[in-house]
Enzyme design. Sequence first.
Site, PDB file in Angstrom:
ATOM      1  CG  ASP A 101      -2.186  -0.857   0.910  1.00  0.00           C
ATOM      2  OD1 ASP A 101      -2.598  -0.909  -0.256  1.00  0.00           O
ATOM      3  OD2 ASP A 101      -2.710  -1.476   1.843  1.00  0.00           O
ATOM      4  CG  ASP A 163      -7.113  -3.987  -2.492  1.00  0.00           C
ATOM      5  OD1 ASP A 163      -7.452  -5.033  -3.065  1.00  0.00           O
ATOM      6  OD2 ASP A 163      -7.524  -3.673  -1.374  1.00  0.00           O
TER       7      ASP A 163
HETATM    8  N1  GLY Z   1      -7.637  -3.022   1.315  1.00  0.00           N
HETATM    9  C1  GLY Z   1      -8.032  -1.771   0.801  1.00  0.00           C
HETATM   10  C2  GLY Z   1      -9.487  -1.592   0.783  1.00  0.00           C
HETATM   11  O1  GLY Z   1     -10.114  -1.697   1.826  1.00  0.00           O
HETATM   12  O2  GLY Z   1     -10.017  -1.337  -0.259  1.00  0.00           O
END
Ligand code: GLY
Length: 384
Positions: A101, A163
């Site tokens: 992330d 993601d």
């Molecule tokens: N894991 C990132 C989201 O909650 O979209």
Amino acid sequence: MKTTAVSRLEAAPWVKDAWEQTVKKVLRTSARIGAEFPHASQGGTYVLEAPHWWTAGFWPGLLWLLHEGQGDANLPFREIAEECELKLDEVLDGYDRLDHDIGFMWILTSVMNYKLNGGEESRRRALKAANYLMGRFNLKGNFIRAWNPWSEGEDNSGWAIIDCAMNVPLLQWATRETGDPRYSHVAEAHIGTVLKHFVRTDGSVRHIVRFDSQSGEVAEFIGGQGYGPESAWSRGTAWAVYGLTLAAKHTGRKDLLDAAKQVSHFFLSQLPEDSVPAWDFRAPEETKRLRDSSAGACAACGLLLLAELVPPAEASGYRSAGERILKSLYENYGSFGEEEEGLILHGTSHYPERKNMDVPLIYGDYFFVEGLARLRGGVTIPWE
Ligand code: GLY
């Protein structure tokens, strides 16, 4: 570094109104939140997270959009965004809490600051983050690894998640910035895996694919934040709409543009009457009253970009779909007259864990503001 003056489109009255209300509201909220890291609003107040939490970039990212869009140096938005970026150094240098992330976190802070103001410190931070992200690439499976072990002995070394399509723009930026193609090679390899193993033939999208991290073979599909392995988590679909569209823009590849369209058509075909998605398109009907406004806002930004990449005859359909979602978010989900720090209501962060359901989410607010900024035009978009 951006040097040209921005030129605004003549925005629709509702966009002007939404923008003005947003600026007023964020000005009030920023006096309480300052350089902290909000995630989900509970009982009207944003809960603040530690800087290593994956959402840490969205508040400063939102402030940068308002800073540029307003062009008023007396507003505190730039100062707060820069302070947030400085606070993230402890995470970048501390190393242990970093994962995939890192794109969400440093695209919206350092890349954006660098694009707007050209600071060398911001450039260095973003390049450090890009090098770290590239180091998570699994050569056998062609994917960027998601997360780290959460408990002693846990092996999630073969996990990849949809993601991450929104994290790889950091790599494309690093190649543009340095001229070194290695970053974009990794970005394209990961996105190739998204096409091959995440996007289904009907345009729906998986959340988690587990690979054998030694051989690179697909081992299992996992439902993750969606209802199940065969369901269609709406925010995951939105990550794919926007991530694939960005990948098409960065590479000029037609197969990626076609995939972005395919996933967008699936997303749009699943929307209810008010154009804001249920948390999972294939969840049992009785849970579908739970919407995910953040998925709507993210997909709307992807659709507005997609409209810029397709021939004029196709563009108006994507643009009006993006605008329709944002208008509904403003008119039906906006919290502007209320004692509530969030901008848009009814986001769902994690239904399977029953966490942060039916609440404003900072990434929903961020993409709502990005959508408005796109509709106003003349804006610097961090991911592009
Ligand atoms: N894991 C990132 C989201 O909650 O979209």
